[in-house]
Design a protein around this motif. Sequence first.
Motif, short mmCIF file in Angstrom:
data_model
loop_
_atom_site.label_atom_id
_atom_site.label_comp_id
_atom_site.label_asym_id
_atom_site.label_seq_id
_atom_site.Cartn_x
_atom_site.Cartn_y
_atom_site.Cartn_z
N ALA A 101 7.72 17.03 0.91
CA ALA A 101 6.17 16.81 0.92
C ALA A 101 5.85 16.14 -0.40
O ALA A 101 5.03 15.32 -0.72
N ALA A 102 6.21 16.99 -1.56
CA ALA A 102 6.02 16.55 -2.74
C ALA A 102 6.65 15.02 -3.09
O ALA A 102 5.92 14.25 -3.78
N TYR A 103 7.94 14.77 -2.58
CA TYR A 103 8.45 13.62 -2.60
C TYR A 103 7.74 12.67 -2.08
O TYR A 103 7.49 11.52 -2.83
N GLU A 104 7.23 13.08 -0.99
CA GLU A 104 6.38 11.97 -0.19
C GLU A 104 5.00 11.63 -1.06
O GLU A 104 4.83 10.24 -1.10
N HIS A 105 4.60 12.68 -1.61
CA HIS A 105 3.24 12.44 -2.37
C HIS A 105 3.51 11.60 -3.65
O HIS A 105 2.98 10.65 -3.81
N ASN A 106 4.45 11.83 -4.14
CA ASN A 106 4.98 11.14 -5.51
C ASN A 106 5.31 9.87 -5.22
O ASN A 106 4.92 8.78 -5.81
N SER A 107 5.89 9.70 -3.97
CA SER A 107 6.46 8.25 -3.64
C SER A 107 5.14 7.41 -3.16
O SER A 107 5.18 6.28 -3.76
N ASP A 108 4.45 7.97 -2.61
CA ASP A 108 2.82 7.18 -2.50
C ASP A 108 2.37 6.93 -3.61
O ASP A 108 1.78 5.89 -3.93
N GLU A 109 2.28 7.89 -4.62
CA GLU A 109 1.54 7.56 -5.86
C GLU A 109 2.41 6.50 -6.71
O GLU A 109 1.97 5.64 -7.41
N MET A 110 3.65 6.90 -6.78
CA MET A 110 4.57 5.60 -7.33
C MET A 110 4.45 4.15 -6.74
O MET A 110 4.47 3.26 -7.33
N GLN A 111 4.19 4.32 -5.43
CA GLN A 111 4.01 2.71 -4.95
C GLN A 111 2.79 2.43 -4.95
O GLN A 111 2.69 0.93 -5.25
N VAL A 112 1.80 2.93 -5.23
CA VAL A 112 0.52 2.55 -5.68
C VAL A 112 0.68 2.02 -7.16
O VAL A 112 0.20 0.83 -7.52
N LYS A 113 1.37 2.81 -7.97
CA LYS A 113 1.50 2.50 -9.49
C LYS A 113 2.46 1.20 -9.47
O LYS A 113 2.04 0.30 -10.33
N LEU A 114 3.51 1.21 -8.73
CA LEU A 114 4.58 -0.09 -8.72
C LEU A 114 3.62 -1.17 -8.42
O LEU A 114 3.83 -2.45 -8.69
N GLN A 115 2.77 -1.37 -7.20
CA GLN A 115 1.98 -2.27 -6.80
C GLN A 115 1.21 -2.64 -8.03
O GLN A 115 0.93 -4.07 -8.19
N GLU A 116 0.49 -1.75 -8.42
CA GLU A 116 -0.43 -2.31 -9.72
C GLU A 116 0.32 -2.94 -10.77
O GLU A 116 -0.08 -3.96 -11.21
N LEU A 117 1.64 -2.19 -11.18
CA LEU A 117 2.50 -2.97 -12.07
C LEU A 117 3.07 -4.23 -11.68
O LEU A 117 2.94 -5.23 -12.32
N SER A 118 3.33 -4.54 -10.41
CA SER A 118 3.71 -5.67 -9.68
C SER A 118 2.38 -6.93 -10.07
O SER A 118 2.61 -8.06 -10.31
#
Length: 152
Positions: A101-118
């Motif tokens: 669950a923590a991995y999934e939550h972190n993955s969701d946050e990382m996905q948002v941040k990666l999208q912003e970085l992109s």
Amino acid sequence: MDFYFDGQLSTSSPSAANEETQMRGGVSQEFSREMSVNRNQEQQSSCYSSIINNISSRAQDLVEKINDRRAKDLTELESFQEQLVDKVNEMCRQMKENMYAAYEHNSDEMQVKLQELSEVLERCTKCNSDLTEARRSLSCLNEGLAIAQSSE
């Protein structure tokens, strides 16, 4: 007077016969005492044997009770071990679930941040392209000015 003892003829007087009877009575009493002592010894021996058998039986019962208790302890320990293993497995399962669950939550946050970085990198690339175009334009303008100044 003639007396017969054990098939033998005695020609003693009555007082000798009395004496012999007393002797026989003494032997008889002695024999009776020995028999009584032997019976007492046999009774004591039997009593001691009974006591020893009783003690032996009680000791055997105690050993059996101890062995039963040990078997019960072993059964309880095995049951405890099984319960403990079940609890540890359950805790590990819950930890895995929480970790995923923590991995999934972190993955969701990382996905948002990666999208912003992109998006930022895309804007940087566009700005770099715009700057390169502006530099080329300025370079051309500079060349055009240099040609104009040299022709004058």
